[in-house]
Scaffold this motif. Structure first.
Motif: not given
Length: 354
Positions: A43-48
């Motif tokens: 989820a963090v990588l998708a936001l990045f």
């Protein structure tokens, strides 16, 4: 796990079957824990990825249709993965509770965890505290008291229910504690534990658990609040506010004289810092609240909080040298800061507790 006869049909009869079931529950617990961690990272990588996509679209002039599809995919992926991580975390907690309950019942229908790898088993004349290595301590019922305690972090009825067991610390010296006086150990409140305590003729002291769930009607009514600002945390919040203002002004200038998208990103980040700094500034104060139902304490920055009901508090006393007042409960003593005017308020309104 012992070879004791299981007390219900959910516990396999043989040791081999019980070990297999315990291994399955442990794998299920581990799988949900790993799944929650991986989902949160993704989820963090998708936001990045959304941030990177915005820069690529601006500086490399990506096709609008492709940009829209990718942006929507990253946004949906971020939200979906975040929800999945939350769901798996809840599932992991449930799986861990089932695993521990199974291990307890494999040891004995009257066994309960009171620490990592440590079980408390009820017998005819007392409890036996034992670990995995076979060491054990036997404590007679005459030396033990049981308290039902609800740990509340907010000023409402909901909280985490546990059973606190008070016993002489001298009994625990054999397992690493040489303290005098009384020792307290804690375990989760379960219907099986309540039935076991009652079956052995012991009284469960403390607050009684109410049936049903507490909703908005379970919120408590405030009488007086005392605030204690924290200068260090407020200075830190002021720096964050100033940084957010600088980024907002700088972002506007970049958008006007250089690149619009870069300026927008800087402004958004500045707004985020500004809002966070404002919230942090107002949260940088401790709170001591007196309610119709009890006392509420929240540390500056909301790093710690506690609510005690008046039924739990036997008496209140003051330590002027340390600048605190003490709430004496049957199972322990809590220390609260004593801001200006708070002790006078206690003397005026709670004389029966002094």
């Amino acid at each position: 796990m012992s070879e004791k006869q299981p007390f219900d049909k959910t516990i396999p009869a043989s040791r081999k079957q019980r070990l297999r079931r315990a291994k399955t529950l442990a794998l299920r617990n581990a799988a949900t824990g790993v799944g929650a961690f991986v989902s949160a990272i993704l989820a963090v990588l998708a936001l990045f990825g959304i941030v990177v996509l915005l820069f690529v679209y601006e500086f490399r002039k990506m096709d609008v249709s492709l940009f829209t599809v990718l942006l929507g995919s990253f946004a949906v992926g971020t939200l979906s993965l975040a929800l999945l991580a939350f769901f798996l975390m809840r599932l992991n907690a449930h799986a861990e509770a089932r695993r521990l309950d199974f291990l307890e019942r494999c040891d004995s229908p009257e066994s309960f965890f009171v620490g990592e790898g440590t079980l408390m088993t009820f017998t005819d004349d007392g409890v036996v505290i034992h670990g995995e290595k076979g060491d054990h301590v036997r404590i007679p019922y005459a030396k033990i008291r049981f308290f039902c305690v609800c740990s509340r972090k907010r000023a409402h009825e909901r909280g985490e229910w546990t059973v606190v067991i008070e016993m002489p610390a001298s009994y625990l010296a054999k397992v690493g504690s040489g303290h005098e006086g009384n020792a307290l150990i804690q375990t989760d409140l379960k219907d099986r534990l309540l039935e076991t305590i009652a079956a052995h003729g012991k009284e469960l002291l403390g607050e009684k658990r109410k049936a049903g769930k507490a909703g908005k009607a379970g919120r408590f009514r405030v009488r007086e609040m005392f605030f204690m600002p924290n200068p260090r945390l407020r200075r830190r919040a002021a720096i964050i506010i100033a940084g957010g203002c600088v980024l907002i002004v700088g972002g506007v200038l970049v958008a006007v004289f250089f690149e619009v998208w870069l300026g927008v990103v800087l402004v958004l980040f500045g707004i985020f810092l500004l809002v966070r700094g404002i919230f942090s500034y107002f949260r940088a104060r401790a709170l001591l609240g007196f309610y119709e139902e009890g006392i509420y304490w929240m540390a500056a920055g909301r790093t710690d909080s506690l609510f005690l009901k008046w039924e739990e508090i036997e008496k209140l006393s003051r330590n002027e040298q340390e600048g605190v007042f003490l709430a004496h409960c049957p199972y322990g003593v809590y220390h609260f800061p004593c801001p200006a005017g708070s002790w006078e308020f206690i003397e005026e309104n709670y004389k029966e507790k002094l």
